[in-house]
Scaffold this active site. Structure first.
Site, PDB file in Angstrom:
ATOM      1  N   TYR A 174       0.534  -0.909  -0.122  1.00  0.00           N
ATOM      2  CA  TYR A 174       0.109  -0.062   0.071  1.00  0.00           C
ATOM      3  C   TYR A 174       0.748   1.217  -0.145  1.00  0.00           C
ATOM      4  O   TYR A 174       2.112   1.042   0.165  1.00  0.00           O
ATOM      5  CB  TYR A 174      -1.013   0.004   1.181  1.00  0.00           C
ATOM      6  CG  TYR A 174      -0.901  -0.164   2.479  1.00  0.00           C
ATOM      7  CD1 TYR A 174       0.323   0.189   3.040  1.00  0.00           C
ATOM      8  CD2 TYR A 174      -1.933  -0.408   3.630  1.00  0.00           C
ATOM      9  CE1 TYR A 174       0.714  -0.089   4.359  1.00  0.00           C
ATOM     10  CE2 TYR A 174      -1.694  -0.759   4.852  1.00  0.00           C
ATOM     11  CZ  TYR A 174      -0.425  -0.359   5.250  1.00  0.00           C
ATOM     12  OH  TYR A 174      -0.169  -0.430   6.700  1.00  0.00           O
ATOM     13  N   GLU A 175       0.204   2.296  -0.246  1.00  0.00           N
ATOM     14  CA  GLU A 175       0.826   3.697  -0.298  1.00  0.00           C
ATOM     15  C   GLU A 175       1.651   3.528  -1.643  1.00  0.00           C
ATOM     16  O   GLU A 175       2.833   4.247  -1.623  1.00  0.00           O
ATOM     17  CB  GLU A 175       1.626   4.123   0.937  1.00  0.00           C
ATOM     18  CG  GLU A 175       0.656   4.294   2.137  1.00  0.00           C
ATOM     19  CD  GLU A 175      -0.402   5.402   1.905  1.00  0.00           C
ATOM     20  OE1 GLU A 175      -0.224   6.169   0.958  1.00  0.00           O
ATOM     21  OE2 GLU A 175      -1.549   5.340   2.380  1.00  0.00           O
ATOM     22  N   GLY A 176       1.337   2.998  -2.623  1.00  0.00           N
ATOM     23  CA  GLY A 176       2.264   2.697  -3.734  1.00  0.00           C
ATOM     24  C   GLY A 176       3.193   1.459  -3.765  1.00  0.00           C
ATOM     25  O   GLY A 176       3.976   1.265  -2.616  1.00  0.00           O
ATOM     26  N   GLN A 200       7.524   2.294  -6.281  1.00  0.00           N
ATOM     27  CA  GLN A 200       8.529   3.051  -5.602  1.00  0.00           C
ATOM     28  C   GLN A 200       9.806   3.234  -6.304  1.00  0.00           C
ATOM     29  O   GLN A 200      10.245   3.949  -6.542  1.00  0.00           O
ATOM     30  CB  GLN A 200       8.891   2.690  -4.131  1.00  0.00           C
ATOM     31  CG  GLN A 200       7.628   2.553  -3.244  1.00  0.00           C
ATOM     32  CD  GLN A 200       7.137   3.906  -2.942  1.00  0.00           C
ATOM     33  OE1 GLN A 200       7.503   4.838  -2.926  1.00  0.00           O
ATOM     34  NE2 GLN A 200       5.629   4.012  -2.893  1.00  0.00           N
TER      35      GLN A 200
END
Lengths: 578, 578
Positions: free
Chosen positions: A433-435, A440
């Protein structure tokens, strides 16, 4: 054994890696006096141990449940959350103009480090609120700040991030939720969002949903997206609640871990009034989203540190208690605690060194967030560079350490009662999650590599190289990273992406190795000055292990980083399954 | 997408790695004709797809349950097991003198490969039976063989291994269960055993427990241990059941995975009559145990292959279906299936290459089991050498591939409905049971390294080195392994153990790399002969990826393998926690 917050370690890293004393020389952070820093580190540690840690197991076994359309948290969570709010732990780095304490972000990082090590799923709730605070503070109107930030800062209200839709995950530009002007400056929000962490719960009085949606006639893709503030309960100008928005909790996901974190499917305005207001300008959604997500990415990387810490403590404790077999090297045939067996030692030392390495990496990044706040030249570039490294390596190492924790426990590690398995299940989401970590890595070889034509990375590596002159492993890895960096700068997009994950790993390890070297030197200086604490002795060994054993492993990725994409595309998608 | 048994791949590996055709030239395996081999590979594949795979999810969600002191399997398991028995899949390599088919062990390996990929927890039951069959066949009396092997071979009865007690895990010698002579040649068994897989269930008519226990006045430690056959229902000479032994299912564990496999705490003879009979001589327990466990270790390594196969299939399918974002390299801005993105390709190719590598390693070992059965010179030494490699690398790679499978799925991978998470949870036990991977590594640097003064390993590496002359990565890794081997041969016990895990990894990769090279060459030969199948094209790419990218990674472990134990013991156990 109960979780024990690593306060000595945290204070050491704040001092030697963050440089908290230098930060407190600035007016902006003048409140971060040494006494205050120590009080916060110890206070949040005690709070995490006493209030959050005892709820970790019930959070996993009972979990958040959906009852009559509302999410009900497991027993004890509401009271612990209220204590968290009452003690002011939520507002450490919230803006002081709006009721926050205005302390450095790195202090909030310490707080989250302890809270999440005690209870990762619980501590996810504040992470979401921080994202909302950041977005409103940077992009909201004065009125929005006045109305929402004070309550968000204390934690009385919590926040959420609503990005994902079934067809729009990593590809945010594919989202379809709509925002239709109501003629009074507000918008009717309509659409379904998925994977909304703490999308509903019974701990906060109100929930401030930040929702990405499309206004009519905007351009397709990411350029047509705007960010909206959509509270669970509509808020009058005096701060009182008027009526509930039509936000339905359709379901909560049955997940592998972080069961105390309700992952909601939310339907906005499908049946009734659901009023949102723009945060920032129309079509400014992506920019606001990145503000919201950037520190969240660091905070997710920090989840790796949290679980690594908790898993390592548990494994060391177990290995010291569990007696099994004599040492193979003799001479005694008496059974010993398994901590005495070489391969168990290896696992424990790897866990300890890895935990310290990712903590230093995350704290370094948070220190640069503070320096960027102070306007220090180059600080924002360092935040930008370190974010993909810290998120990726922090979460991957967190998973590896949780796995080693299971292994140290043997058969008991696979049995849920022990708790080692929960760490392994909980942390697995953090690489996603969060990318995702792949996203990344793409960010590193794309936007981040390109900063100042590559000079941000070049300068970073040069600094490491200079400090590492008497460290063969680290300086060789730094040279390898420099070589791959030049390759990346001239490679095609596909070739860069093909090697992106391996490159991200190398860059992470070389940076973490550098920080372990700094810590080794700082510890040695304190020892030379007469400090005989076991902490410093253990610090030296952990740093040495990281530098001597774990840094050289990262060479392995050089070939992969520079392998290019040809082999990956030698098969078409169909033949991959052959 | 439903699981599809990898029959083409299995037949290819049987042919080129096992050398199944050469095996069938021997009278002992004359039944393994090409037609029969193909029929078994296809038959078991279809059976696994049709009967075992559909039960994988219910096995996880409902799991085995303890009801009124008996274990009840999830709906569908009893019928599927009966079909398994009726089709003769359990008896493939059981001794033909006792109702088995007497086919090569490598054919049983193929069967288990498909069954476990369809349903790992379910397929664990036959693994335990195989262990019991091996122990009885090698160490039992004629009467015991006559009485127990036919029913165990068909699967009408199942078997268990009872080693572990709360204080005796890896340290088998610490066990306390007792066997007291009853004066008629039989023994009263008394004691509590834990972690007994399929210790009770309702699929077989009887359960044959093989139990390690101590006779009175025997020596302490492992030398005083004997192996006993303790059936759930006592068996008269005519094969009928007389009465139930007093074997109480105290509880079943709540585990992270393989929920359909009941992990029992069994109390033997605590309250009533529990009659066991010796298998082999008194005090011969350890030897019999190793017979029982040795092939079980290979079968556990094979669980890594099973999950790797299932996870890879699911991930490839998902990545071809899931549309998200345009290719970064353009030129089109149309969204594509994520299989087209370089980093997703990287993950999929790594999964595919890793799966093929561990399958080849496991099949090679099983082929040597067959050669040892034939009495081929050096074959048993190869089984001995390959067992710790196959168990350790098979299970570790299985876990890594399951993790990549989650990552490919993104957020959906963390949601249980998808099934990717179950693979990750299920496989984690495999690195622990049947001797933790750390124990396997200790076995490699101890007993296995010492075989023929190191010459077994030296000769193995020399064979690789010769074949790898035009493969820079593989030949360099082989040289590195040779260097570490010489170091290990002269190192202290602690230094050897400190580097044991890293060395095991290097040895596994160099061996798997060699097998991937052999497969690459075999595939190229078939292609050169005009075969244009997509399977061969994909095989070439997977082998190339393993050799070019994954083999060089194993160099990373050379430093760790030779680092010695000093740093590990630089801290005492107490300071590790500082």
């Amino acid at each position: 054994m109960a979780f024990s917050a690593p306060v000595t370690e945290q204070a050491f890293v704040l001092k030697h890696i963050v440089g908290i004393e230098a930060l407190s020389q600035h007016d902006r952070f003048a409140d971060a006096t040494p006494d205050m820093v120590q009080a916060i580190v110890e206070g949040i540690g005690a709070f995490a141990e006493g209030e959050f840690a005892p709820l970790n197991r019930i959070g996993d076994t009972v979990g958040a449940r959906l009852k009559d359309g509302k999410v009900v948290m497991p027993e004890g969570f509401v009271a612990a959350y209220k204590a968290y709010v009452a003690n002011g732990w939520g507002s450490i780095n919230a803006p002081s103009a709006f009721g926050g304490q205005g302390l450095p972000f790195s202090m909030a990082t310490v707080a989250l480090d302890s809270l999440g090590a005690a209870n990762m799923a619980f501590a996810l709730c504040p992470i979401l609120s921080v994202g909302a605070i950041e977005a409103i503070n940077h992009h909201g109107s004065d009125r929005q700040k006045q109305l929402f930030l004070p309550k968000l800062s204390t934690g009385e209200w919590s926040g959420t991030m609503n990005l994902t839709e079934p067809q729009a995950g990593s590809d945010v530009g594919a989202l379809k939720s709509t925002a239709t002007p109501r003629g009074d400056g507000t918008y009717q929000i309509k659409g379904t969002k998925i994977y909304i962490s703490f999308g509903d719960h019974d701990m906060a009085e109100n929930i401030v949903h930040l929702v990405l949606a499309r206004t009519p006639d905007g351009p397709a893709g990411t350029k047509g997206i705007s960010l909206f503030l959509v509270p669970k309960y509509q808020v009058a100008e005096d701060g009182s609640f008027t009526k509930a928005n039509d936000i339905k909790v359709v379901s909560i996901e049955h997940k592998m871990g972080i069961n105390a974190s309700p992952t909601c499917v939310l339907a906005f305005g499908e049946e009734g009034e659901c009023i949102g207001e723009l945060i920032g300008p129309e079509f400014g959604g992506m920019r606001a989203m990145f503000t919201m997500m950037n520190n969240a990415r660091l905070n997710v990387g920090l989840q790796g540190v949290q679980i690594a810490e908790a898993a390592t403590q548990k494994a060391i404790w177990f290995a010291r208690e569990r007696v099994q077999s004599a040492k193979a090297s003799g001479p005694s045939r008496e059974s010993v605690a398994i901590v005495e067996h070489p391969d168990v030692r290896r696992m424990l030392l790897r866990m300890k060194a890895g935990t310290q390495a990712i903590r230093a990496l995350l704290y370094l990044a948070s220190g640069y967030v503070d320096r960027a706040t102070l306007g220090e030249a180059g600080a924002q570039e360092m935040v930008d560079l370190l974010t993909p490294l810290a998120k990726t390596y922090g979460t991957d190492m967190g998973s590896e350490i949780a796995s080693l924790g299971i292994q140290v426990h043997g058969g008991m590690g696979f049995v849920e009662e022990t708790g080692a398995a929960q760490f392994y299940r909980d942390i697995r989401i953090a690489a996603i999650y969060e990318g995702t970590n792949g996203i990344q890595a793409a960010d590193l070889v794309g936007r981040k590599l390109a900063m100042q034509g590559g000079d941000v990375i070049r300068n970073h590596l040069a600094a490491i190289s200079q400090d590492a002159s008497d460290q063969p492993g680290l300086s060789a890895l730094s040279a390898a990273c420099a070589e791959v960096t030049e390759y990346m700068l001239s490679a095609s997009v596909d070739d860069r992406l093909a090697g992106s994950y391996a490159y991200t790993n190398m860059m992470s390890v070389v940076t973490a190795g550098w920080l372990m070297l700094k810590q080794l030197q700082a510890a040695q200086t304190e020892i030379d000055a007469g400090d005989t604490s076991p902490f410093l002795k253990a610090k030296i060994v952990a740093c040495r292990y990281y530098l001597d054993v774990m840094v050289p492993e990262a060479f392995a990725f050089k070939g992969s980083a520079m392998a290019g994409a040809d082999l990956l595309y030698a098969l078409d998608a169909e033949d991959l399954a052959a």
